[in-house]
Write a protein that holds these residues in place. Structure first.
Motif, mmCIF file in Angstrom:
data_model
loop_
_atom_site.group_PDB
_atom_site.id
_atom_site.type_symbol
_atom_site.label_atom_id
_atom_site.label_comp_id
_atom_site.label_asym_id
_atom_site.label_seq_id
_atom_site.Cartn_x
_atom_site.Cartn_y
_atom_site.Cartn_z
ATOM 1 N N ASN A 1 67.191 42.705 -8.379
ATOM 2 C CA ASN A 1 68.461 42.264 -7.791
ATOM 3 C C ASN A 1 68.438 42.321 -6.274
ATOM 4 N N TYR A 2 67.426 42.971 -5.698
ATOM 5 C CA TYR A 2 67.364 43.177 -4.253
ATOM 6 C C TYR A 2 66.092 42.572 -3.653
ATOM 7 N N THR A 3 66.195 42.173 -2.395
ATOM 8 C CA THR A 3 65.035 41.665 -1.669
ATOM 9 C C THR A 3 64.129 42.792 -1.192
ATOM 10 N N THR A 4 64.716 43.927 -0.898
ATOM 11 C CA THR A 4 63.954 45.054 -0.384
ATOM 12 C C THR A 4 64.738 46.324 -0.646
ATOM 13 N N GLU B 1 67.107 39.664 8.297
ATOM 14 C CA GLU B 1 65.928 40.506 8.059
ATOM 15 C C GLU B 1 66.001 41.235 6.725
ATOM 16 N N LEU B 2 67.166 41.174 6.068
ATOM 17 C CA LEU B 2 67.300 41.748 4.736
ATOM 18 C C LEU B 2 67.307 40.670 3.650
ATOM 19 N N GLY B 3 67.269 39.404 4.050
ATOM 20 C CA GLY B 3 67.222 38.329 3.084
ATOM 21 C C GLY B 3 68.399 37.386 3.144
ATOM 22 N N PRO C 1 52.727 39.338 12.554
ATOM 23 C CA PRO C 1 53.921 39.115 11.719
ATOM 24 C C PRO C 1 55.042 40.073 12.086
ATOM 25 N N ALA C 2 56.265 39.555 12.097
ATOM 26 C CA ALA C 2 57.435 40.389 12.387
ATOM 27 C C ALA C 2 58.022 40.884 11.057
ATOM 28 N N THR C 3 59.339 41.030 10.997
ATOM 29 C CA THR C 3 59.975 41.630 9.816
ATOM 30 C C THR C 3 60.015 40.694 8.618
ATOM 31 N N VAL D 1 60.897 39.512 2.888
ATOM 32 C CA VAL D 1 60.749 40.699 3.738
ATOM 33 C C VAL D 1 59.281 41.109 3.687
ATOM 34 N N ASN D 2 58.604 41.069 4.822
ATOM 35 C CA ASN D 2 57.153 41.249 4.847
ATOM 36 C C ASN D 2 56.687 42.594 4.302
ATOM 37 N N SER D 3 57.518 43.619 4.466
ATOM 38 C CA SER D 3 57.106 44.944 3.987
ATOM 39 C C SER D 3 56.991 44.995 2.467
ATOM 40 N N GLU D 4 57.555 43.991 1.780
ATOM 41 C CA GLU D 4 57.475 43.951 0.320
ATOM 42 C C GLU D 4 56.180 43.294 -0.163
ATOM 43 N N ILE D 5 55.555 42.501 0.663
ATOM 44 C CA ILE D 5 54.366 41.752 0.247
ATOM 45 C C ILE D 5 53.204 42.721 0.015
#
Length: 596
Positions: free
Chosen positions: A70-73, A368-370, A545-547, A560-564
């Motif tokens: 349900n969430y992007t990050t 930045e949160l989607g 890459p940024a956020t 959100v790049n931190s999820e990849i």
């Protein structure tokens, strides 16, 4: 039994709880909470009520789904988040249950025979205690599968039991069922002003737990318990049916199609709602407050594209169709996706033109949160949006969940009829004037089929979709994916809103661009004199890459790049939790959890 309002105080002591309920202060002077003497206590029903009143500290509403699709990050250090990041091991994990809580319940059960008074009232307090023990124990089963079962309060001389191995899931769950059966039979039907645990809450918890256990056993073939699943699914149906047959509850339509759903999570008077089985009555004067509006809105995460696409689209004939079958849906921007959707969407997702309380201009979300903030709990009072200062009432258990349990259990048993659908899921849809689901006319939904590839029952797929959107951010999604054995959905990187190109965009719905997204600052084409009119986001900074990024490079869905590469879900290992190594050192009879 006294009929009074219970304020559910998170972390409250017996002293504070007693002050709120008008109990005997002399007892507190004689026996501090840390050293209650069973010999001097548990003498009568007043003592039992004082003791069981403290249980309400463990009952709290939720306003997030923590880690889920349900969430992007999700950047918080919640245990589920740590698990999918791969940072949980048997050597470093914490937990292994709060056995002190169990001891608290067992102390009453060990000593209740000493109490004198009305037999039905005594049985009520026993029922409350067994209900709390059952719900506590089932949480441990959900985490650890097999756990030691203790039916009395241990002391340091109970060496054999203290160092016993785990009991089987079958034994523990059967013991939980016995507790729930007793509670459903003996806890008073009186709800007070719907802040009291009642027979109906006991039945709702039995339905909830039985649905979870039945579906977990059905889909988790590694346990080899599939043949026992239907017994629990039928108990879920029976418990839900008893609540439905009572005539005490109904779906709350107060406020109309475009407000009734959200009113359940933003109002101050849930005591009058016939949908509520149990709620927490927050009170500003008593400084009993929560942080639901602030914490759920655009703070650490946003809703996912996957959740957004779960809400149906209404065509020109008013027919509900899957959003994923709508031509061009893949490239609809933030403003376009809100057109002609299930009204629950605009009461859950921040819509274009939304004005945050205390602000006279449309809110521009944090990309930045989607890009899909939650407004489900947003109270219309700016003063309550700071820290944990909100005091709106929040549901702990509501009738809509019971109806969803009934429909799902019926479908899992292969017994669902149109009549069942009409008296359960369709009543929920009726609140927002969504068309009835007619089982024989359900259309294919490519998204649902992809999410749940093993399910061919179209009605069951619709029930899962309805459950997802009706109960969003009420802390059900993780457990649902666990019991359905759909952990792959947690592993998948979730996406936010669609961006068709680098440039500036309107997200408030007034036709005037508010946001700019470019590869980097050097490629920003907006004249310097006009840049103060926009919020800019860059995908790269200094060549790195940024956020956020876009799924197709120069266009696509926000990611959100931190999820990849950082979402993991090992099957079937992550459906269970390890026992900390330290606990197994202390008790060598404890075997590590399966697959760990």
């Amino acid at each position: 039994m006294k009929k009074h309002k219970i304020h559910l105080l998170a972390g409250a002591t017996l002293c504070l709880m007693s002050a709120l309920t008008g109990c005997n202060d002399s007892f507190l002077e004689r026996y501090p909470i840390v050293s209650i003497s069973p010999e001097a206590f548990f003498k009568n029903t007043t003592d039992l009520e004082l003791y069981t009143n403290t249980y309400y500290t463990a009952l709290n509403p939720y306003f997030t789904d923590y880690t889920s699709d349900n969430y992007t990050t999700y950047s918080d250090t919640y245990s589920n988040n740590n698990l999918i990041r791969g940072s949980i091991t048997a050597d470093n994990c914490g937990g292994w249950a709060d056995w002190g809580t169990l001891r608290k319940y067992n102390i009453l059960l060990d000593n209740v025979h000493k109490a004198t008074g009305d037999a039905a009232e005594i049985a009520h307090h026993i029922g409350l205690t067994r209900l709390m023990r059952a719900t506590w124990y089932y949480q441990q089963v959900k985490w650890y599968n097999d756990v030691p079962w203790y039916s009395h309060a241990l002391t340091d001389t109970d060496t054999e039991e203290l160092y016993k191995p785990r009991d089987s899931r079958e034994l523990v769950v059967d013991s939980i069922m016995a507790d729930l059966d007793y509670a459903a039979q003996h806890v008073s039907a009186n709800m007070g002003n719907r802040t009291l645990m009642s027979k109906w809450y006991a039945l709702a918890m039995q339905a909830r737990i039985c649905l979870h256990e039945g579906t977990f056993r059905k889909y988790h073939d590694e346990l080899e318990l599939q043949g026992t699943a239907d017994r629990f699914l039928q108990k879920a149906v029976d418990a839900a049916s008893e609540i439905m047959a009572s005539g005490l509850f109904e779906i709350d339509k107060t406020g109309g199609v475009n407000a009734a759903y959200q009113n359940l999570f933003t109002g101050y008077s849930l005591a009058s709602s016939k949908e509520i089985i149990l709620f927490k009555d927050y009170d500003n004067d008593l400084r009993i407050r929560h942080g639901a509006p602030e914490q759920s809105f655009n703070k650490i995460t946003s809703f996912s594209r996957s959740l957004m696409e779960s809400y149906e689209y209404l065509d020109e004939n008013g027919t509900a169709i899957p959003f994923s079958t709508l031509p061009g849906h893949e490239s609809m921007d933030f403003v376009e996706v809100f057109s002609n959707r299930d009204p629950r969407m605009a009461q859950t997702f921040m819509y274009p033109g939304y004005m945050r309380p205390g602000v006279s201009t449309a809110y521009v979300q944090n990309m930045e949160l989607g890009g899909y903030p939650c407004i489900k709990f947003m109270v219309n009072d700016a003063a309550q949006l700071v820290s944990s200062l909100a005091y709106t009432d929040l549901p702990i258990c509501r009738y809509a969940e019971v109806l969803l349990i009934y429909a799902e259990a019926k479908a899992e048993l292969g017994q669902l009829t149109q009549e069942d659908m009409d008296k359960s899921v369709n009543l929920i849809r009726e609140r927002v004037d969504m068309p009835r689901i007619v089982i024989s006319e359900i259309k294919d939904d490519p998204n649902l089929e992809a999410q749940y590839p093993g399910i061919t029952d179209k009605a069951l797929l619709q029930i899962r979709r309805e459950r997802r959107i009706e109960l969003v951010n009420e802390n059900f999604r993780w457990d649902d994916l666990m019991r359905w054995k759909e952990g792959h959905l947690i592993r998948e990187v979730q996406q936010g809103i669609y961006i068709d190109r680098f440039g500036v965009f309107d997200v408030t719905g007034d036709g005037v661009p508010d946001v700019g997204i470019f590869k980097d600052a050097e490629s920003n084409t907006v004249p310097e004199a006009e840049r103060g009119n926009y919020v800019f986001y860059y995908l790269e900074s200094g060549g790195q890459p940024a956020t956020i990024s876009l799924s197709e490079g120069d266009h696509g869905y926000i990611v959100v790049n931190s999820e990849i590469g950082n979402r993991h879900f090992e099957e079937p290992k992550y459906y269970y939790w390890p026992i900390p190594k330290q606990q197994r050192v202390l008790n060598p009879a404890l075997e590590e959890t399966i697959f760990w």
